[in-house]
Write a protein that holds these residues in place. Sequence first.
Motif, PDB file in Angstrom:
ATOM      1  N   ASN A  74       0.810  -1.219   0.000  1.00  0.00           N
ATOM      2  CA  ASN A  74       0.000   0.000   0.000  1.00  0.00           C
ATOM      3  C   ASN A  74       0.844   1.270   0.000  1.00  0.00           C
ATOM      4  N   ALA A  75       2.094   1.154  -0.441  1.00  0.00           N
ATOM      5  CA  ALA A  75       2.989   2.314  -0.463  1.00  0.00           C
ATOM      6  C   ALA A  75       2.447   3.436  -1.338  1.00  0.00           C
ATOM      7  N   TRP A  76       1.622   3.096  -2.330  1.00  0.00           N
ATOM      8  CA  TRP A  76       1.055   4.124  -3.202  1.00  0.00           C
ATOM      9  C   TRP A  76       0.250   5.154  -2.407  1.00  0.00           C
ATOM     10  N   GLN A  77      -0.367   4.730  -1.307  1.00  0.00           N
ATOM     11  CA  GLN A  77      -1.136   5.676  -0.499  1.00  0.00           C
ATOM     12  C   GLN A  77      -0.230   6.745   0.101  1.00  0.00           C
ATOM     13  N   ALA A  78       0.901   6.327   0.640  1.00  0.00           N
ATOM     14  CA  ALA A  78       1.854   7.287   1.198  1.00  0.00           C
ATOM     15  C   ALA A  78       2.403   8.201   0.114  1.00  0.00           C
ATOM     16  N   ARG A  79       2.715   7.636  -1.049  1.00  0.00           N
ATOM     17  CA  ARG A  79       3.228   8.464  -2.144  1.00  0.00           C
ATOM     18  C   ARG A  79       2.240   9.548  -2.529  1.00  0.00           C
ATOM     19  N   HIS A  80       0.971   9.191  -2.629  1.00  0.00           N
ATOM     20  CA  HIS A  80      -0.033  10.159  -3.069  1.00  0.00           C
ATOM     21  C   HIS A  80      -0.189  11.308  -2.079  1.00  0.00           C
ATOM     22  N   VAL A  81      -0.250  11.008  -0.786  1.00  0.00           N
ATOM     23  CA  VAL A  81      -0.461  12.091   0.181  1.00  0.00           C
ATOM     24  C   VAL A  81       0.789  12.953   0.326  1.00  0.00           C
ATOM     25  N   LEU A  82       1.966  12.337   0.248  1.00  0.00           N
ATOM     26  CA  LEU A  82       3.182  13.139   0.338  1.00  0.00           C
ATOM     27  C   LEU A  82       3.348  14.026  -0.888  1.00  0.00           C
ATOM     28  N   SER A  83       2.972  13.530  -2.050  1.00  0.00           N
ATOM     29  CA  SER A  83       3.065  14.351  -3.260  1.00  0.00           C
ATOM     30  C   SER A  83       2.111  15.532  -3.225  1.00  0.00           C
ATOM     31  N   ALA A  84       1.047  15.444  -2.430  1.00  0.00           N
ATOM     32  CA  ALA A  84       0.130  16.572  -2.272  1.00  0.00           C
ATOM     33  C   ALA A  84       0.731  17.688  -1.425  1.00  0.00           C
ATOM     34  N   GLY A  85       1.834  17.400  -0.732  1.00  0.00           N
ATOM     35  CA  GLY A  85       2.496  18.418   0.072  1.00  0.00           C
ATOM     36  C   GLY A  85       2.388  18.233   1.561  1.00  0.00           C
ATOM     37  N   LEU A  86       1.894  17.061   2.008  1.00  0.00           N
ATOM     38  CA  LEU A  86       1.792  16.825   3.443  1.00  0.00           C
ATOM     39  C   LEU A  86       3.169  16.797   4.092  1.00  0.00           C
ATOM     40  N   HIS A  87       3.149  17.016   5.404  1.00  0.00           N
ATOM     41  CA  HIS A  87       4.384  17.071   6.182  1.00  0.00           C
ATOM     42  C   HIS A  87       4.631  15.789   6.964  1.00  0.00           C
ATOM     43  N   GLY A  88       3.764  14.813   6.820  1.00  0.00           N
ATOM     44  CA  GLY A  88       3.984  13.559   7.519  1.00  0.00           C
ATOM     45  C   GLY A  88       2.755  12.679   7.506  1.00  0.00           C
ATOM     46  N   ILE A  89       2.913  11.503   8.109  1.00  0.00           N
ATOM     47  CA  ILE A  89       1.867  10.476   8.143  1.00  0.00           C
ATOM     48  C   ILE A  89       1.825   9.862   9.534  1.00  0.00           C
ATOM     49  N   LEU A  90       0.627   9.615  10.025  1.00  0.00           N
ATOM     50  CA  LEU A  90       0.412   8.853  11.259  1.00  0.00           C
ATOM     51  C   LEU A  90      -0.130   7.482  10.862  1.00  0.00           C
ATOM     52  N   HIS A  91       0.691   6.436  11.031  1.00  0.00           N
ATOM     53  CA  HIS A  91       0.285   5.099  10.589  1.00  0.00           C
ATOM     54  C   HIS A  91      -0.332   4.314  11.741  1.00  0.00           C
ATOM     55  N   THR A  92      -1.251   3.428  11.394  1.00  0.00           N
ATOM     56  CA  THR A  92      -2.110   2.776  12.379  1.00  0.00           C
ATOM     57  C   THR A  92      -1.743   1.312  12.593  1.00  0.00           C
ATOM     58  N   HIS A  93      -2.085   0.793  13.793  1.00  0.00           N
ATOM     59  CA  HIS A  93      -1.883  -0.624  14.146  1.00  0.00           C
ATOM     60  C   HIS A  93      -0.474  -1.104  13.771  1.00  0.00           C
ATOM     61  N   THR A  94       0.514  -0.391  14.308  1.00  0.00           N
ATOM     62  CA  THR A  94       1.904  -0.696  13.981  1.00  0.00           C
ATOM     63  C   THR A  94       2.398  -1.818  14.891  1.00  0.00           C
ATOM     64  N   ARG A  95       2.280  -3.044  14.404  1.00  0.00           N
ATOM     65  CA  ARG A  95       2.439  -4.198  15.291  1.00  0.00           C
ATOM     66  C   ARG A  95       3.859  -4.704  15.465  1.00  0.00           C
ATOM     67  N   THR A  96       4.745  -4.473  14.516  1.00  0.00           N
ATOM     68  CA  THR A  96       6.099  -5.008  14.627  1.00  0.00           C
ATOM     69  C   THR A  96       7.122  -3.977  14.165  1.00  0.00           C
ATOM     70  N   ALA A  97       8.350  -4.172  14.625  1.00  0.00           N
ATOM     71  CA  ALA A  97       9.433  -3.295  14.197  1.00  0.00           C
ATOM     72  C   ALA A  97       9.652  -3.396  12.691  1.00  0.00           C
ATOM     73  N   GLU A  98       9.486  -4.587  12.117  1.00  0.00           N
ATOM     74  CA  GLU A  98       9.697  -4.746  10.682  1.00  0.00           C
ATOM     75  C   GLU A  98       8.660  -3.972   9.878  1.00  0.00           C
ATOM     76  N   ALA A  99       7.437  -3.923  10.357  1.00  0.00           N
ATOM     77  CA  ALA A  99       6.408  -3.129   9.681  1.00  0.00           C
ATOM     78  C   ALA A  99       6.732  -1.641   9.767  1.00  0.00           C
ATOM     79  N   VAL A 100       7.257  -1.207  10.904  1.00  0.00           N
ATOM     80  CA  VAL A 100       7.618   0.197  11.065  1.00  0.00           C
ATOM     81  C   VAL A 100       8.804   0.552  10.169  1.00  0.00           C
ATOM     82  N   LYS A 101       9.768  -0.344  10.052  1.00  0.00           N
ATOM     83  CA  LYS A 101      10.885  -0.102   9.124  1.00  0.00           C
ATOM     84  C   LYS A 101      10.360   0.085   7.700  1.00  0.00           C
ATOM     85  N   ALA A 102       9.406  -0.749   7.311  1.00  0.00           N
ATOM     86  CA  ALA A 102       8.828  -0.621   5.973  1.00  0.00           C
ATOM     87  C   ALA A 102       8.125   0.718   5.812  1.00  0.00           C
TER      88      ALA A 102
END
Length: 295
Positions: free
Chosen positions: A94-122
């Motif tokens: 689902n990286a396309w979602q992050a790309r789209h919002v960042l390209s709009a000019g956002l200053h960051g993202i709050l990601h949900t249900h971050t269950r593991t360190a490997e998911a956070v690295k991604a």
Amino acid sequence: MARINKGIELLEQGQPFYATHPTELTYEAGLKDSQTWADMLMTDFEHHPFDTVGLTNYMRGLKDGGPTPSGHATPTVLCTLPSNAITPEEVRYNAWQARHVLSAGLHGILHTHTRTAEAVKAFVQITRYPFQKLSRDVIGEGLRGAGGQRPANEIWGLSPAEYAKVADPWPLNPEGELILGLKIEDKYCLENVDEIVEVPGIGFAEWGPGDMGMSFELPDAHDPPYPQVMNDARDTINAALSKKGIGFYASWADDDMTMEQRVDYSLDVLKVRMMGATEEWAAYGRKKTGRTMPV
């Protein structure tokens, strides 16, 4: 160069900041909200339609209506995403979602249900350009592609090359202007919090009391008073964040307290660095912490 991201600027000054939501995602609303009392505007795409067209128009309105009273081109703007960060595969698919919002000019993202360190690295990885080298041995090569610098660079008032250089997560990159947050908001995330906070590139996190309560089979435990299992969860997450110097994002909606008591409890007891607020709440908090920069 002065900070583009007002939220990062305040955190570097040791000041908490105060958030609200956009009135709506239109150009006209952006013009109006450009003069908001809030330091940060949070858009909810976790539970509401993923309107990147509206978001792009809104960001242009913020830019055209600016600068803000504090002199920034726009307030800090973040969003949640429709996807979660339960697994690294989910994040990357689902990286396309992050790309789209960042390209709009956002200053960051709050990601949900971050269950593991490997998911956070991604999560950190998908927000970075591949030429960035800091902590690449931990995070991996960035996955954000060329071509998304516009219109984000115009919102930030930079050339495309300048934008690409600073559109990197802080505090991993001390010169970065992106701020990434986590919702550590269920019992599975809680079990892994010590490993999660070790991932470089995270600027703040919250404990998501609504979802945390549901995870413990408490469907209506969003606000205090909390059962002990919820207090323990919050304290565990807050302690892990504090140990790593990561800001705690929370509000305290106790109906038995006055507004002033809620702010005092948030700042003095919970050591909150970011909070959802009203204009009155923010004014009291800023006065309490001796904030001198214009709102």
